[in-house]
Design an enzyme around this catalytic site. Structure first.
Site, PDB file in Angstrom:
ATOM      1  N   ASP A   9       0.853  -1.191   0.000  1.00  0.00           N
ATOM      2  CA  ASP A   9       0.000   0.000   0.000  1.00  0.00           C
ATOM      3  C   ASP A   9       0.889   1.241   0.000  1.00  0.00           C
ATOM      4  O   ASP A   9       1.650   1.468   0.943  1.00  0.00           O
ATOM      5  CB  ASP A   9      -0.902  -0.019   1.238  1.00  0.00           C
ATOM      6  CG  ASP A   9      -1.971   1.061   1.203  1.00  0.00           C
ATOM      7  OD1 ASP A   9      -2.091   1.758   0.181  1.00  0.00           O
ATOM      8  OD2 ASP A   9      -2.693   1.196   2.213  1.00  0.00           O
ATOM      9  N   ASP A 104      -3.011   2.412  -5.939  1.00  0.00           N
ATOM     10  CA  ASP A 104      -1.943   2.475  -4.936  1.00  0.00           C
ATOM     11  C   ASP A 104      -1.842   1.265  -4.024  1.00  0.00           C
ATOM     12  O   ASP A 104      -1.089   1.287  -3.051  1.00  0.00           O
ATOM     13  CB  ASP A 104      -2.109   3.738  -4.085  1.00  0.00           C
ATOM     14  CG  ASP A 104      -3.411   3.752  -3.299  1.00  0.00           C
ATOM     15  OD1 ASP A 104      -4.350   3.034  -3.699  1.00  0.00           O
ATOM     16  OD2 ASP A 104      -3.499   4.479  -2.301  1.00  0.00           O
ATOM     17  N   GLU A 105      -2.559   0.176  -4.300  1.00  0.00           N
ATOM     18  CA  GLU A 105      -2.425  -0.986  -3.433  1.00  0.00           C
ATOM     19  C   GLU A 105      -2.730  -2.272  -4.198  1.00  0.00           C
ATOM     20  O   GLU A 105      -3.449  -2.280  -5.190  1.00  0.00           O
ATOM     21  CB  GLU A 105      -3.321  -0.882  -2.199  1.00  0.00           C
ATOM     22  CG  GLU A 105      -4.800  -0.834  -2.487  1.00  0.00           C
ATOM     23  CD  GLU A 105      -5.637  -0.885  -1.213  1.00  0.00           C
ATOM     24  OE1 GLU A 105      -5.278  -1.644  -0.279  1.00  0.00           O
ATOM     25  OE2 GLU A 105      -6.649  -0.184  -1.161  1.00  0.00           O
TER      26      GLU A 105
END
Length: 349
Positions: A9, A104-105
């Site tokens: 993350d 983003d993860e």
């Protein structure tokens, strides 16, 4: 075989990209989002901004009241997507079993990775090091035998965190875990659990499976398993799209149902364009989303209706009666048929 799952993350991703490109932004409160004049909300913010109580999804006007000297940027999503592509490429160097959750993860299944002597800890360290060296972005990583535990672990020691939950420590770790950390437990479910005297997973384990199912339906079975660290969900290389939708936040509130109905036309056109781009997928139902001027939110769904403006207008009229207040945000969308259902429909007789 015990699985080895990583959850990676990026810390405050959009803001991190901006701070990377302009170091003068690093130590000042920074947020990405639309302006107060455009009734915007915060997409993300850096840690100096979070010290003022600012968080994602907060209205920009409220964020500026908490921190009048907040630096607000509109965001460059083409740039963020490119950085995300670079980070995802690094993930795939480690394993082909990557399940992106957003820009983003992602989850990574590294169970069968032979490098790093099979150590998930060393793999996580390599991932953090390579992402920082090649993209300038700090990534927090959690490692655990199950997806929900890996996600909890990645958030455990942010920013720049690395938390590993070995199989032999799962039981003790989960027992002390607050139930609000469990996957799928939002504010409403958390409040209901608290009313039952449940604050930790150790408390939750004292409730029989039947009682949990009685209280929470099929999610009660899920709670029973999560409280014991059980999460058999595999890392899926391809995530199945469940819906297609569009929405807009208005510069000025729409004062009544008539004006809200009039605002459906451009939204419906955008939805049609988006469905066209997705190849006209099979539709299971329609929904409208309405946020009123007091920030209360309601969503109304319907199965079996035609995808046309009159159908959305009927849903909107029903949704509006739940508050009968000026409308701040309006969205329309469709639920897609699950892949398994679509395959059944195409089986030969």
């Amino acid at each position: 075989m015990t699985r080895k799952i990583l959850h990676a993350d990026c810390d405050c991703f959009y803001a991190a990209v901006e701070m990377r490109d302009d170091p003068s932004l690093r130590d000042i409160p920074l947020a990405i989002g639309r302006s107060r004049e455009h009734r915007g909300v915060i997409a993300t913010c850096n840690y100096p901004a979070r010290a003022y109580g600012i968080h994602s999804a907060m209205p920009t006007a409220q964020a500026l009241r908490l921190c009048p000297h907040l630096t607000l940027l509109p965001g460059d999503f083409d740039k963020y997507r490119e950085v995300s592509r670079q980070i995802q490429a690094i993930f795939h160097e480690l394993t082909p079993l990557v399940e992106p959750l957003s820009l983003d993860e992602a989850y990574l299944d590294v169970t069968d990775v032979e490098g790093f002597q099979g150590s998930a800890t060393w793999m996580a360290q390599w991932l953090k090091r390579e992402c920082l060296a090649r993209t300038g972005i700090i990534v927090s990583v959690g490692a655990a035998p199950a997806k929900f535990l890996a996600k909890v672990a990645s958030d455990w020691d942010k920013p720049d965190g690395l938390t590993v939950i070995p199989p032999q420590q799962v039981d003790g770790f989960v027992a002390n875990l607050p139930v609000k950390k469990l996957h799928g437990v939002g504010p409403a479910t958390g409040a209901r659990l608290e009313a039952l005297g449940v604050e930790s997973c150790a408390d939750l384990r004292r409730l029989p499976r039947e009682r949990l199912i009685e209280e929470f339906g099929k999610f009660g079975h899920r709670l029973f398993e999560l409280a014991r660290g059980i999460d058999e969900r595999p890392v899926k290389i391809e995530r199945e799209r469940k819906s297609v939708s569009v929405e807009t936040t208005f510069d000025s509130d729409l004062p009544d149902l008539g004006q809200a109905r009039g605002a459906l036309a451009p939204l419906f056109e955008r939805l049609e364009e988006r469905l066209e781009r997705h190849g006209r997928p099979a539709i299971a139902g329609l929904f409208v989303k309405v946020r009123f001027d007091d920030f209360s939110l309601t969503t109304l769904e319907s199965r079996g209706q035609a995808i046309d403006r009159p159908s959305f207008e009927r849903l909107l009229a029903q949704a509006w009666t739940r508050a009968e207040r000026p409308v701040r945000l309006l969205g329309v969308g469709v639920r897609l048929q699950p892949e398994a259902a679509r395959q059944q429909l195409t089986l030969p007789l």
